[in-house]
Design a protein around this motif. Structure first.
Motif, mmCIF file in Angstrom:
data_model
loop_
_atom_site.group_PDB
_atom_site.id
_atom_site.type_symbol
_atom_site.label_atom_id
_atom_site.label_comp_id
_atom_site.label_asym_id
_atom_site.label_seq_id
_atom_site.Cartn_x
_atom_site.Cartn_y
_atom_site.Cartn_z
ATOM 1 N N SER A 274 71.062 90.401 -55.018
ATOM 2 C CA SER A 274 72.025 89.031 -54.786
ATOM 3 C C SER A 274 72.487 88.836 -56.340
ATOM 4 O O SER A 274 72.100 89.284 -57.454
ATOM 5 C CB SER A 274 70.929 87.760 -54.376
ATOM 6 O OG SER A 274 72.060 86.714 -54.610
ATOM 7 N N HIS A 275 73.637 88.351 -56.164
ATOM 8 C CA HIS A 275 74.615 88.057 -57.174
ATOM 9 C C HIS A 275 74.538 86.447 -57.518
ATOM 10 O O HIS A 275 75.280 85.811 -58.198
ATOM 11 C CB HIS A 275 75.907 88.621 -57.385
ATOM 12 C CG HIS A 275 76.040 89.851 -57.523
ATOM 13 N ND1 HIS A 275 77.229 90.753 -57.273
ATOM 14 C CD2 HIS A 275 75.076 90.954 -58.058
ATOM 15 C CE1 HIS A 275 76.922 91.975 -57.577
ATOM 16 N NE2 HIS A 275 75.784 92.126 -57.646
ATOM 17 N N ARG A 276 73.879 85.727 -56.763
ATOM 18 C CA ARG A 276 73.750 84.326 -56.716
ATOM 19 C C ARG A 276 72.636 83.659 -57.259
ATOM 20 O O ARG A 276 71.422 83.976 -57.079
ATOM 21 C CB ARG A 276 73.959 83.788 -55.303
ATOM 22 C CG ARG A 276 74.443 82.511 -55.093
ATOM 23 C CD ARG A 276 74.743 82.152 -53.360
ATOM 24 N NE ARG A 276 75.849 82.890 -52.939
ATOM 25 C CZ ARG A 276 77.205 82.265 -53.034
ATOM 26 N NH1 ARG A 276 77.228 81.506 -53.649
ATOM 27 N NH2 ARG A 276 78.086 82.949 -52.528
ATOM 28 N N GLN A 277 72.683 82.341 -57.635
ATOM 29 C CA GLN A 277 71.538 81.581 -58.126
ATOM 30 C C GLN A 277 71.454 80.458 -56.949
ATOM 31 O O GLN A 277 72.504 79.902 -56.522
ATOM 32 C CB GLN A 277 71.796 81.252 -59.629
ATOM 33 C CG GLN A 277 70.436 80.336 -60.000
ATOM 34 C CD GLN A 277 70.562 80.244 -61.528
ATOM 35 O OE1 GLN A 277 69.606 81.048 -62.106
ATOM 36 N NE2 GLN A 277 71.037 79.215 -62.201
ATOM 37 N N PHE A 278 70.106 80.013 -56.886
ATOM 38 C CA PHE A 278 69.872 78.987 -56.017
ATOM 39 C C PHE A 278 69.023 77.845 -56.972
ATOM 40 O O PHE A 278 68.462 78.069 -57.955
ATOM 41 C CB PHE A 278 69.243 79.354 -54.887
ATOM 42 C CG PHE A 278 69.939 80.167 -53.961
ATOM 43 C CD1 PHE A 278 70.698 79.848 -53.011
ATOM 44 C CD2 PHE A 278 69.741 81.530 -54.267
ATOM 45 C CE1 PHE A 278 71.473 80.721 -52.070
ATOM 46 C CE2 PHE A 278 70.348 82.776 -53.551
ATOM 47 C CZ PHE A 278 71.178 82.021 -52.460
ATOM 48 N N PHE A 298 67.495 72.432 -50.941
ATOM 49 C CA PHE A 298 68.008 73.539 -51.700
ATOM 50 C C PHE A 298 69.532 73.728 -51.756
ATOM 51 O O PHE A 298 69.943 73.496 -50.722
ATOM 52 C CB PHE A 298 67.265 74.979 -51.037
ATOM 53 C CG PHE A 298 65.881 75.001 -51.203
ATOM 54 C CD1 PHE A 298 65.024 76.060 -51.955
ATOM 55 C CD2 PHE A 298 64.971 74.126 -50.235
ATOM 56 C CE1 PHE A 298 63.975 76.017 -52.083
ATOM 57 C CE2 PHE A 298 63.519 74.371 -50.579
ATOM 58 C CZ PHE A 298 62.978 75.276 -51.206
ATOM 59 N N ILE A 299 69.957 74.281 -52.809
ATOM 60 C CA ILE A 299 71.406 74.297 -53.082
ATOM 61 C C ILE A 299 71.648 75.841 -53.108
ATOM 62 O O ILE A 299 70.947 76.401 -54.356
ATOM 63 C CB ILE A 299 71.944 73.323 -54.105
ATOM 64 C CG1 ILE A 299 71.626 73.555 -55.432
ATOM 65 C CG2 ILE A 299 71.712 71.724 -53.531
ATOM 66 C CD1 ILE A 299 72.409 72.931 -56.397
ATOM 67 N N ALA A 300 72.977 76.124 -52.756
ATOM 68 C CA ALA A 300 73.347 77.470 -53.211
ATOM 69 C C ALA A 300 74.455 77.399 -54.435
ATOM 70 O O ALA A 300 75.432 76.492 -54.137
ATOM 71 C CB ALA A 300 74.136 78.388 -52.141
ATOM 72 N N LEU A 301 74.182 77.934 -55.528
ATOM 73 C CA LEU A 301 75.308 77.964 -56.745
ATOM 74 C C LEU A 301 76.346 79.034 -56.416
ATOM 75 O O LEU A 301 76.045 80.114 -55.593
ATOM 76 C CB LEU A 301 74.521 77.971 -57.978
ATOM 77 C CG LEU A 301 73.506 76.597 -58.439
ATOM 78 C CD1 LEU A 301 72.945 76.807 -59.573
ATOM 79 C CD2 LEU A 301 74.172 75.498 -58.098
ATOM 80 N N ASP A 302 77.142 79.045 -57.328
ATOM 81 C CA ASP A 302 78.166 80.122 -57.088
ATOM 82 C C ASP A 302 77.603 81.449 -57.614
ATOM 83 O O ASP A 302 76.561 81.683 -58.054
ATOM 84 C CB ASP A 302 79.381 79.948 -58.150
ATOM 85 C CG ASP A 302 80.192 79.095 -57.584
ATOM 86 O OD1 ASP A 302 80.167 78.538 -56.378
ATOM 87 O OD2 ASP A 302 81.273 78.174 -58.195
ATOM 88 N N GLU A 303 78.453 82.605 -57.285
ATOM 89 C CA GLU A 303 78.020 83.903 -57.633
ATOM 90 C C GLU A 303 78.157 84.167 -59.163
ATOM 91 O O GLU A 303 79.218 83.484 -59.496
ATOM 92 C CB GLU A 303 78.573 85.234 -56.864
ATOM 93 C CG GLU A 303 78.313 85.317 -55.510
ATOM 94 C CD GLU A 303 78.383 86.498 -55.051
ATOM 95 O OE1 GLU A 303 79.323 87.193 -55.206
ATOM 96 O OE2 GLU A 303 77.587 87.158 -53.884
ATOM 97 N N ARG A 304 77.427 85.148 -59.925
ATOM 98 C CA ARG A 304 77.763 85.246 -61.345
ATOM 99 C C ARG A 304 78.976 86.097 -61.515
ATOM 100 O O ARG A 304 79.600 86.384 -62.656
ATOM 101 C CB ARG A 304 76.479 86.011 -61.834
ATOM 102 C CG ARG A 304 75.292 84.958 -62.185
ATOM 103 C CD ARG A 304 73.930 85.663 -62.701
ATOM 104 N NE ARG A 304 73.296 86.574 -61.759
ATOM 105 C CZ ARG A 304 72.771 86.237 -60.413
ATOM 106 N NH1 ARG A 304 72.279 85.103 -60.452
ATOM 107 N NH2 ARG A 304 71.930 87.015 -59.802
ATOM 108 N N GLY A 305 79.240 86.962 -60.469
ATOM 109 C CA GLY A 305 80.182 87.883 -60.548
ATOM 110 C C GLY A 305 79.772 89.377 -60.152
ATOM 111 O O GLY A 305 78.568 89.542 -59.925
ATOM 112 N N TYR A 340 78.139 76.555 -62.479
ATOM 113 C CA TYR A 340 77.581 77.820 -62.485
ATOM 114 C C TYR A 340 78.612 78.768 -61.882
ATOM 115 O O TYR A 340 78.538 79.056 -60.697
ATOM 116 C CB TYR A 340 76.224 77.785 -61.573
ATOM 117 C CG TYR A 340 75.522 78.805 -61.694
ATOM 118 C CD1 TYR A 340 74.720 79.331 -62.861
ATOM 119 C CD2 TYR A 340 75.595 80.294 -60.758
ATOM 120 C CE1 TYR A 340 73.838 80.483 -62.967
ATOM 121 C CE2 TYR A 340 74.877 81.299 -61.007
ATOM 122 C CZ TYR A 340 74.093 81.356 -61.874
ATOM 123 O OH TYR A 340 73.216 82.534 -62.342
ATOM 124 N N THR A 341 79.607 78.854 -62.848
ATOM 125 C CA THR A 341 80.765 79.833 -62.377
ATOM 126 C C THR A 341 80.839 80.849 -63.411
ATOM 127 O O THR A 341 80.603 80.462 -64.691
ATOM 128 C CB THR A 341 81.891 79.318 -62.112
ATOM 129 O OG1 THR A 341 82.239 78.272 -63.393
ATOM 130 C CG2 THR A 341 81.928 78.081 -61.004
#
Length: 541
Positions: A274-278, A298-305, A340-341
């Protein structure tokens, strides 16, 4: 005056660029090995162990690191035969640098594979808490993948580092694991006291999160949450010239925030594929009744790239998260008061030789960072060159690492410079959960010896620490601090996510560091304004 030879302009620029590249290195190598060595009681016993196959030097791979006082702990899983000890340490008073032998902890007998009640069979990542305890999850396994056997059950082991004795062993319940379970990571949450301790274990291949309460001496499992699963589009890896697929790897790296104003922390986690943080509040995880009814908490934050797989993360007590970027041979950072971008993610160091697979990242009690790199994909999928250095442990002060990155919020355009250290807590309204912990100071063990080696924040080349330091910090002194003193009390800033109720708390109304380019600043400001208009971010002063 010495005359300098004239150089063609392109060559001169190339040399200058090379110099700038070398100057980017901040982490400094402390220990390194071509292959691991262990501190046998004597040379005769080592020779016997090699002859019998109980010790096969080429089969050891270090995967976890943790620092406490004058000891640096290193874990070596029993993936292959010939691993004499899985939980080890380096005596840093005796070995300031070099390639030291690993000393079994707490002793040889406690590292006997298959002696379930008395020993550790295989340990991965470990954690020292602020109460002077070492938390170790014994997976009870030998081998990896299709070769795995389970001579012992999963068991939580906790050691008192003052007496070097095990003070608790807790076997996980059958309901806490499943046939696919593979647990490598641990996070430890200290609440109102040292007894109010909760450990979290990420089940990478069984797709679950196991919670263990020290006070209740009880465990429970959050499972079947889709955020624990791998992303099917993120299972391809390119590391050290190898292309491979680890598409089944789910929840892996975890980090805990500082205690929030409601008395709880936030647990951040990422699946490996995954490239994403929760994120989720520990208020949810500490409540056994929420295991089956907490999806929307629970929440999903953006992808790191792109190229942003990570296996390890840690957060300082002032909200700075560090994480390994295994595809990039780098260590990244994010300040948790920021969105978290990707524009708020930085690289604190990168090295295409020394940081090939930075397997573990830790921040110790003195805000020094420790990074272990081990070339794991080469070890598992190809062959290591044992005439070369394969395993390294780096260190640097946290302040030096984040200096001049987007994660250093000491310089900002929205008010005076402020401290990144824990802010003074203003009176808070009582929310849910236990009493606010503003005045709580947990028990801390007696003053421990500090490293007496001096660091240079930005050396001209990758620096190898000398055997002894001149002019370094004296024993008992902290080597560095992220804090800066301004004499000005800056009002606390809150960024509040209305959807999930998570507070991001910092010590000042800072948004965008001044070192960003004008274009970056405009884009960041645009992102912030759009977020406010969308209602996702709400800013309080």
């Amino acid at each position: 005056m010495l005359a300098l030879p004239s150089l063609p302009l392109p060559l001169l620029l190339l040399l200058l660029l090379a110099g700038c590249t070398r100057a980017a290195y901040k982490l400094q190598e402390r220990y390194s090995w071509n292959q691991l060595d262990f501190a046998f009681p004597n040379e005769r016993l080592k020779e016997q162990a090699i002859a019998s196959g109980d010790y096969i030097p080429q089969n050891g791979l270090p995967v976890g690191v943790e620092h406490f006082g004058n000891r640096l702990f290193v874990t070596v899983p029993r993936w292959r035969d010939g691993i004499p000890a899985t939980l080890t340490y380096i005596n840093m008073d005796h070995s300031l640098s070099g390639s030291p032998e690993l000393i079994p902890y707490p002793d040889w007998r406690s590292n006997t594979a298959g002696d379930c009640a008395n020993s550790i069979t295989t340990a991965y990542r470990i954690k020292v808490d602020e109460c002077g305890r070492l938390w170790v999850l014994d997976t009870g396994t030998v081998g990896i993948g299709n070769t795995t056997t389970n001579p012992c059950p999963y068991a939580v082991n906790v050691f008192d580092l003052t007496t070097n004795t095990r003070i608790r062993r807790y076997v996980l319940r059958a309901e806490d694991t499943n046939p696919n379970t593979f647990i490598a990571n641990i996070a430890v949450d200290i609440g109102k006291s040292c007894d109010d301790a909760v450990a979290y274990f990420s089940d990478e291949l069984g797709y679950g999160l196991i919670v263990y309460s020290w006070e209740l001496n009880k465990s429970w499992r959050f499972s079947a949450h889709s955020y624990f699963f791998p992303d099917p589009l993120r299972g391809d890896y390119n590391i050290a010239g190898l292309n491979f697929q680890w598409g089944e790897e789910g929840i892996f790296g975890m980090a805990l925030s500082p205690i929030r104003s409601d008395g709880y922390r936030t647990l951040y986690f990422s699946p490996l594929a995954s490239h994403r943080q929760f994120a989720v509040s520990t208020r949810i995880l500490r409540d056994e009744s929420r295991t089956e009814d907490s999806y929307h908490d629970f929440i999903a934050l953006d992808e790191r790239g792109p190229n942003a797989h990570t296996t390890a993360r840690v957060m300082s007590d002032d909200g700075i998260e560090l994480f390994n970027l295994i595809d990039q041979n780098a260590v990244g950072c994010w300040h948790s008061s920021m969105p978290y971008t990707p524009q708020f993610h930085g690289i604190v160091d990168r090295d295409d030789v020394g940081l090939v697979f930075p397997a573990d990242v830790k921040i110790d009690e003195n805000k020094n960072v420790w990074v272990l790199s081990d070339r794991m994909p080469v070890f598992l999928l190809s062959d290591l060159d044992y005439s070369d250095v394969n395993f390294r442990i780096y260190t640097a002060p946290l302040g030096a690492l984040i200096d001049n990155t987007v994660c250093d919020l000491r310089n900002n355009v929205y008010g005076p410079s402020n401290s990144v250290s824990s802010p003074k807590q203003p009176p808070q309204p009582q929310l849910v959960g236990p009493p606010a912990t503003a005045g709580y100071k947990p028990y801390r063990p007696p003053q421990k010896p500090q490293l007496s080696t001096s660091w240079v924040p930005s050396p001209p080349t990758r620096t190898y620490l000398p055997a002894a330091a001149a002019g370094g910090a004296a024993p008992g002194q902290s080597i560095s601090s992220v804090s800066v003193s301004t004499g000005v009390d800056v009002p606390k800033a809150y960024v509040f996510n209305q959807h999930n109720g998570l507070n991001y708390e910092t010590s000042g109304p800072h948004l965008f560091p001044t070192h960003q380019s004008a274009t970056q600043g405009r884009e960041a400001l645009k992102s912030y304004v759009n977020a406010r208009q969308s209602g996702w971010w709400h800013h309080h002063h």
